[in-house]
Design a protein around this motif. Structure first.
Motif, mmCIF file in Angstrom:
data_model
loop_
_atom_site.group_PDB
_atom_site.id
_atom_site.type_symbol
_atom_site.label_atom_id
_atom_site.label_comp_id
_atom_site.label_asym_id
_atom_site.label_seq_id
_atom_site.Cartn_x
_atom_site.Cartn_y
_atom_site.Cartn_z
ATOM 1 N N ASP A 144 0.813 -1.218 0.000
ATOM 2 C CA ASP A 144 0.000 0.000 0.000
ATOM 3 C C ASP A 144 0.847 1.268 0.000
ATOM 4 O O ASP A 144 0.347 2.353 0.305
ATOM 5 N N VAL A 145 2.121 1.153 -0.325
ATOM 6 C CA VAL A 145 3.007 2.317 -0.307
ATOM 7 C C VAL A 145 2.644 3.272 -1.445
ATOM 8 O O VAL A 145 2.450 2.855 -2.585
ATOM 9 N N LYS A 146 2.551 4.552 -1.107
ATOM 10 C CA LYS A 146 2.287 5.603 -2.095
ATOM 11 C C LYS A 146 3.419 6.612 -2.036
ATOM 12 O O LYS A 146 4.111 6.743 -1.026
ATOM 13 N N THR A 147 3.599 7.343 -3.120
ATOM 14 C CA THR A 147 4.596 8.409 -3.119
ATOM 15 C C THR A 147 4.106 9.566 -3.968
ATOM 16 O O THR A 147 3.277 9.398 -4.870
ATOM 17 N N ASP A 148 4.594 10.745 -3.631
ATOM 18 C CA ASP A 148 4.234 11.959 -4.357
ATOM 19 C C ASP A 148 5.091 12.109 -5.600
ATOM 20 O O ASP A 148 6.119 11.434 -5.745
ATOM 21 N N GLU A 149 4.667 13.004 -6.477
ATOM 22 C CA GLU A 149 5.403 13.247 -7.723
ATOM 23 C C GLU A 149 5.790 14.711 -7.843
ATOM 24 O O GLU A 149 4.981 15.606 -7.587
ATOM 25 N N ILE A 150 7.026 14.941 -8.228
ATOM 26 C CA ILE A 150 7.459 16.258 -8.699
ATOM 27 C C ILE A 150 7.880 16.075 -10.143
ATOM 28 O O ILE A 150 8.797 15.299 -10.436
ATOM 29 N N ALA A 151 7.188 16.745 -11.043
ATOM 30 C CA ALA A 151 7.453 16.614 -12.474
ATOM 31 C C ALA A 151 8.102 17.884 -13.003
ATOM 32 O O ALA A 151 7.753 18.996 -12.592
ATOM 33 N N LEU A 152 9.038 17.715 -13.909
ATOM 34 C CA LEU A 152 9.714 18.834 -14.553
ATOM 35 C C LEU A 152 9.587 18.685 -16.056
ATOM 36 O O LEU A 152 9.604 17.567 -16.583
ATOM 37 N N ASN A 153 9.477 19.811 -16.745
ATOM 38 C CA ASN A 153 9.359 19.797 -18.198
ATOM 39 C C ASN A 153 10.746 19.955 -18.816
ATOM 40 O O ASN A 153 11.346 21.031 -18.735
ATOM 41 N N PRO A 154 11.277 18.911 -19.462
ATOM 42 C CA PRO A 154 12.629 18.989 -20.019
ATOM 43 C C PRO A 154 12.749 19.923 -21.206
ATOM 44 O O PRO A 154 13.866 20.260 -21.621
ATOM 45 N N ALA A 155 11.624 20.360 -21.757
ATOM 46 C CA ALA A 155 11.675 21.276 -22.899
ATOM 47 C C ALA A 155 12.353 22.595 -22.532
ATOM 48 O O ALA A 155 12.846 23.306 -23.412
ATOM 49 N N TYR A 156 12.395 22.919 -21.226
ATOM 50 C CA TYR A 156 12.979 24.191 -20.805
ATOM 51 C C TYR A 156 14.443 24.074 -20.397
ATOM 52 O O TYR A 156 15.101 25.086 -20.174
ATOM 53 N N PHE A 157 14.956 22.862 -20.293
ATOM 54 C CA PHE A 157 16.310 22.679 -19.776
ATOM 55 C C PHE A 157 17.368 23.379 -20.628
ATOM 56 O O PHE A 157 18.407 23.777 -20.113
ATOM 57 N N GLY A 158 17.094 23.509 -21.928
ATOM 58 C CA GLY A 158 18.091 24.114 -22.795
ATOM 59 C C GLY A 158 17.869 25.589 -23.074
ATOM 60 O O GLY A 158 18.689 26.205 -23.757
ATOM 61 N N VAL A 159 16.767 26.162 -22.554
ATOM 62 C CA VAL A 159 16.458 27.553 -22.893
ATOM 63 C C VAL A 159 16.383 28.474 -21.676
ATOM 64 O O VAL A 159 16.158 29.670 -21.821
ATOM 65 N N VAL A 160 16.554 27.921 -20.453
ATOM 66 C CA VAL A 160 16.607 28.758 -19.251
ATOM 67 C C VAL A 160 17.880 28.424 -18.495
ATOM 68 O O VAL A 160 18.422 27.323 -18.620
ATOM 69 N N PRO A 161 18.390 29.349 -17.694
ATOM 70 C CA PRO A 161 19.583 29.063 -16.886
ATOM 71 C C PRO A 161 19.307 27.917 -15.914
ATOM 72 O O PRO A 161 18.173 27.712 -15.474
ATOM 73 N N VAL A 162 20.348 27.177 -15.544
ATOM 74 C CA VAL A 162 20.176 26.042 -14.653
ATOM 75 C C VAL A 162 19.593 26.471 -13.311
ATOM 76 O O VAL A 162 18.854 25.717 -12.675
ATOM 77 N N TRP A 175 21.544 16.769 -20.055
ATOM 78 C CA TRP A 175 20.753 16.545 -21.258
ATOM 79 C C TRP A 175 19.635 17.569 -21.370
ATOM 80 O O TRP A 175 19.021 17.948 -20.382
ATOM 81 N N PHE A 176 19.397 18.026 -22.599
ATOM 82 C CA PHE A 176 18.363 19.028 -22.850
ATOM 83 C C PHE A 176 17.726 18.755 -24.207
ATOM 84 O O PHE A 176 18.271 18.044 -25.052
ATOM 85 N N ASP A 177 16.551 19.334 -24.394
ATOM 86 C CA ASP A 177 15.809 19.177 -25.643
ATOM 87 C C ASP A 177 16.449 20.054 -26.714
ATOM 88 O O ASP A 177 16.508 21.273 -26.574
ATOM 89 N N ARG A 178 16.930 19.455 -27.790
ATOM 90 C CA ARG A 178 17.576 20.217 -28.858
ATOM 91 C C ARG A 178 16.572 20.932 -29.748
ATOM 92 O O ARG A 178 16.932 21.853 -30.486
ATOM 93 N N PHE A 179 15.320 20.505 -29.717
ATOM 94 C CA PHE A 179 14.319 21.085 -30.612
ATOM 95 C C PHE A 179 13.053 21.471 -29.847
ATOM 96 O O PHE A 179 11.964 20.926 -30.094
ATOM 97 N N PRO A 180 13.150 22.415 -28.906
ATOM 98 C CA PRO A 180 11.953 22.815 -28.158
ATOM 99 C C PRO A 180 10.961 23.530 -29.074
ATOM 100 O O PRO A 180 11.355 24.172 -30.055
#
Length: 233
Positions: A55-73, A158-163
């Protein structure tokens, strides 16, 4: 070369670092995922995943990789820390805001970790509301923790080359906040800034909704609280 191991290992490293530096190591583990939600930098979803066999559950934190190459780290790290505040409030908060609402408890915790909540992503914005962003406080603990992380030669490999075109345009604007789960960072685009013909208003205490023209000043007849503007329906 192990792209999957590198990508998720780096995100886990950032989560663990900020957990210690900003939350005294008290946050429970969660599942970090990559999700391409349109116009979304990231989101938090409470108890989204369950494990087969128990019955173990866990929360999710999701990130959009489309932004990894277009915003500062640092902005990617900012999104992680922002969503970690949602995680903190879910487990340790006294009263979490209703779904899609960021209340004073959330805002106070954001400030305590060095991120100033703002509905515009800039100084002077509202600190609570439906669509929220934030910006780092100069000299605050978030920036100190981020600088410490980056001195460890941390980076996002790693980042999206074609956002998509809207991603690049959105990255130039401040982020807002809406809910895929419990909290999500959205960018402001030309489409989202189209002037609505009517607005939705919500009482922060009774959670009743009414609709009317934008910029009305309404008061709840039940509790006398001022209605707060919500997103247009």
């Amino acid at each position: 070369m192990q792209p999957t191991h590198e990508t998720y290992g780096e995100l886990q490293q950032a989560f663990d670092h900020f957990n210690v530096e900003l939350f005294d190591g008290k946050l429970p583990p969660c599942l970090l995922t990559l999700q391409r939600e349109k116009k979304t930098y990231g989101y938090f979803s409470a108890e989204r995943f369950g494990r087969r066999g128990d019955d173990v559950k866990t929360d999710e934190i999701a990130l959009n990789p489309a932004y990894f190459g277009v915003v500062p780290v640092v902005e990617v790290m900012q999104t992680i820390a922002h969503e970690m505040v949602h995680l903190w409030q879910h487990h340790f908060g006294v009263k979490a805001g209703r779904r899609r609402y960021h209340n004073k408890e959330w805002a106070d915790k954001m400030e305590s970790i060095g991120l100033m909540p703002s509905d515009t992503g800039k100084p002077g914005g509202k600190k609570t509301g439906e669509r929220m962003s934030d910006y780092p406080i100069d000299g605050g603990v978030f920036m100190q923790a981020c600088e410490k992380l980056l001195t460890q030669h941390f980076h996002i490999s790693w980042f999206d080359r074609f956002p998509a075109k809207h991603v690049t345009a959105q990255a130039l604007e401040s982020a807002g906040d809406d809910e895929e789960g419990e909290g999500a960072d959205l960018g402001v685009t030309e489409e989202s800034q189209t002037k609505p013909t009517r607005a939705k208003y919500t009482c922060p205490k009774c959670e009743t909704n009414v609709w009317g023209k934008p910029a009305l000043k309404l008061v709840c007849g039940e509790c006398s609280s001022p209605y707060e503007v919500n997103e247009a329906p």
